[in-house]
Design a protein around this motif. Structure first.
Motif, PDB file in Angstrom:
ATOM      1  N   LEU A  11       0.830  -1.204   0.000  1.00 31.50           N
ATOM      2  CA  LEU A  11       0.000   0.000   0.000  1.00 31.50           C
ATOM      3  C   LEU A  11       0.867   1.258   0.000  1.00 31.50           C
ATOM      4  O   LEU A  11       1.930   1.292   0.618  1.00 31.50           O
ATOM      5  CB  LEU A  11      -0.905   0.035   1.230  1.00 31.50           C
ATOM      6  N   THR A  12       0.391   2.280  -0.694  1.00 29.44           N
ATOM      7  CA  THR A  12       1.060   3.576  -0.600  1.00 29.44           C
ATOM      8  C   THR A  12       0.726   4.199   0.752  1.00 29.44           C
ATOM      9  O   THR A  12      -0.196   3.758   1.452  1.00 29.44           O
ATOM     10  CB  THR A  12       0.589   4.520  -1.719  1.00 29.44           C
TER      11      THR A  12
ATOM     12  N   SER B 223      -0.683   6.982   1.334  1.00 30.52           N
ATOM     13  CA  SER B 223      -2.035   7.524   1.276  1.00 30.52           C
ATOM     14  C   SER B 223      -3.079   6.421   1.430  1.00 30.52           C
ATOM     15  O   SER B 223      -4.068   6.582   2.148  1.00 30.52           O
ATOM     16  CB  SER B 223      -2.240   8.253  -0.057  1.00 30.52           C
ATOM     17  N   GLU B 224      -2.857   5.282   0.768  1.00 29.44           N
ATOM     18  CA  GLU B 224      -3.784   4.163   0.870  1.00 29.44           C
ATOM     19  C   GLU B 224      -3.835   3.622   2.293  1.00 29.44           C
ATOM     20  O   GLU B 224      -4.894   3.237   2.788  1.00 29.44           O
ATOM     21  CB  GLU B 224      -3.392   3.060  -0.115  1.00 29.44           C
TER      22      GLU B 224
ATOM     23  N   SER C 133      -8.173  -0.157  -4.802  1.00 29.78           N
ATOM     24  CA  SER C 133      -6.767  -0.553  -4.825  1.00 29.78           C
ATOM     25  C   SER C 133      -6.384  -1.281  -3.539  1.00 29.78           C
ATOM     26  O   SER C 133      -5.679  -2.297  -3.564  1.00 29.78           O
ATOM     27  CB  SER C 133      -5.885   0.687  -5.006  1.00 29.78           C
ATOM     28  N   ILE C 134      -6.863  -0.777  -2.398  1.00 24.64           N
ATOM     29  CA  ILE C 134      -6.579  -1.414  -1.105  1.00 24.64           C
ATOM     30  C   ILE C 134      -7.144  -2.824  -1.075  1.00 24.64           C
ATOM     31  O   ILE C 134      -6.489  -3.773  -0.637  1.00 24.64           O
ATOM     32  CB  ILE C 134      -7.187  -0.573   0.047  1.00 24.64           C
TER      33      ILE C 134
ATOM     34  N   GLN D 298      -9.058   4.532  -4.347  1.00 22.75           N
ATOM     35  CA  GLN D 298      -8.072   4.062  -3.375  1.00 22.75           C
ATOM     36  C   GLN D 298      -8.562   2.818  -2.639  1.00 22.75           C
ATOM     37  O   GLN D 298      -7.788   1.888  -2.379  1.00 22.75           O
ATOM     38  CB  GLN D 298      -7.736   5.176  -2.381  1.00 22.75           C
TER      39      GLN D 298
ATOM     40  N   ALA E 175      -7.037   3.304   4.666  1.00 29.60           N
ATOM     41  CA  ALA E 175      -7.393   2.017   5.278  1.00 29.60           C
ATOM     42  C   ALA E 175      -7.638   2.173   6.772  1.00 29.60           C
ATOM     43  O   ALA E 175      -8.574   1.592   7.331  1.00 29.60           O
ATOM     44  CB  ALA E 175      -6.278   1.001   5.024  1.00 29.60           C
TER      45      ALA E 175
END
Length: 300
Positions: free
Chosen positions: A240-241, A243-244, A277-278, A274, A248
């Motif tokens: 994960l970035t 930001s992600e 993506s998570i 996001q 979360a």
């Protein structure tokens, strides 16, 4: 910028990276891969950094790699296994990442694949990744192997060997189960460069470290490490970035999309992207699953 081909790891210099303990190996690989800028895919640099942090945790290292690659390629499953070209059987499924948005079966399931099959031998020997654009129409795939792939719902596949100076030591396959592989050179380049520049050298080092540790535990093997992989189930969080990861944590607190968008000063569509993506990277299909994952990693 210096670049490395698949054969560029051949030679004693790379073999030296396996000596001197975990921290020394991490340091040498970090210098070679990151400081010298040999990783061609800029996004794969973060992957390498995360994998190096888990170098002494082979299942965790593989989990980071397979989840990252699956998300990067947009395929439905990435599967890996260890072996050699000369062996009669190949056992897939040491590590596997699947798209949680689909009901994707596992390819491994503890069942061997006939390693003498022409398509399998090609995976080991080809100097560049193999593209199986349409499993049903590909004449290289025998009936028996086609049945195995069809049983796992594979429609298209990218496959290649992981190599060191000693030759191939494992295979990695990216499978599309919902549609045929998109004809995009960027996907092929991402797969080839990630396997060559990142996975082959780092997994080889992690494998050797794991084998050294297992020598002191009679009866245990790499297969037993794979069976205990859930202990490393928090590894996908490393993909994960920043930001992600923040998003979360907010989801885990029970906040709504709108509240998260307001706190993060982002649009609802950005937050939705996001969260998708998570979900894809971590395999957490529900808020409770995400909470559990973050709790195990002490990230709440």
């Amino acid at each position: 910028m210096e670049t490395l081909s698949q054969d560029a790891w051949d030679g004693p210099a790379f073999a030296e990276d396996f000596g001197g303990g975990v921290f020394a190996t991490q340091r040498r690989l970090r210098t070679r891969l990151l400081d010298r800028g040999v990783i061609r895919d800029v996004h794969a640099r973060d992957l390498a950094a995360h994998m190096l942090l888990r170098l002494d945790d082979l299942p965790g290292c593989w989990s980071i790699a397979t989840n990252w690659l699956r998300a990067a390629l947009g395929c439905q499953r990435v599967d890996t296994g260890f072996g050699i070209r000369e062996a009669q059987d190949y056992f897939p499924g040491f590590a596997e990442a699947k798209d949680v948005n689909y009901d994707v079966p596992s390819f491994g399931c503890g069942r061997a694949v006939d390693n003498r099959d022409a398509a399998m031998q090609a995976m080991w020997l080809e100097p560049r990744p193999l593209i199986f654009a349409d499993i049903k129409q590909d004449s290289r795939v025998t009936i028996r192997l086609r049945q195995r792939m069809s049983g796992a719902r594979t429609k298209s596949k990218l496959a290649w060997a992981l190599r060191t100076e000693r030759g191939g030591y494992g295979l990695i396959c990216a499978d599309w189960t919902e549609h045929l592989v998109p004809w995009e050179s960027a996907l092929y380049d991402c797969f080839e460069q990630t396997v060559t520049d990142v996975l082959s050298p780092i997994i080889a080092a992690a494998k050797q470290i794991a084998e050294q540790d297992l020598r002191s535990e009679p009866g245990k093997s790499l297969a037993s490490l794979a069976q205990n992989a859930p202990l490393s189930g928090t590894a996908p969080l490393a993909t994960l970035t920043a930001s992600e990861l923040d998003v979360a944590r907010l989801v885990a607190k029970g906040m709504s999309y709108k509240a998260i968008a307001r706190v993060r000063d982002r649009s609802l569509s950005t937050i939705d992207h996001q969260l998708r993506s998570i979900r894809q990277k971590t395999g957490a299909a529900s808020t409770s699953a995400l909470v559990s994952l973050l709790a195990r990693a002490d990230l709440l």
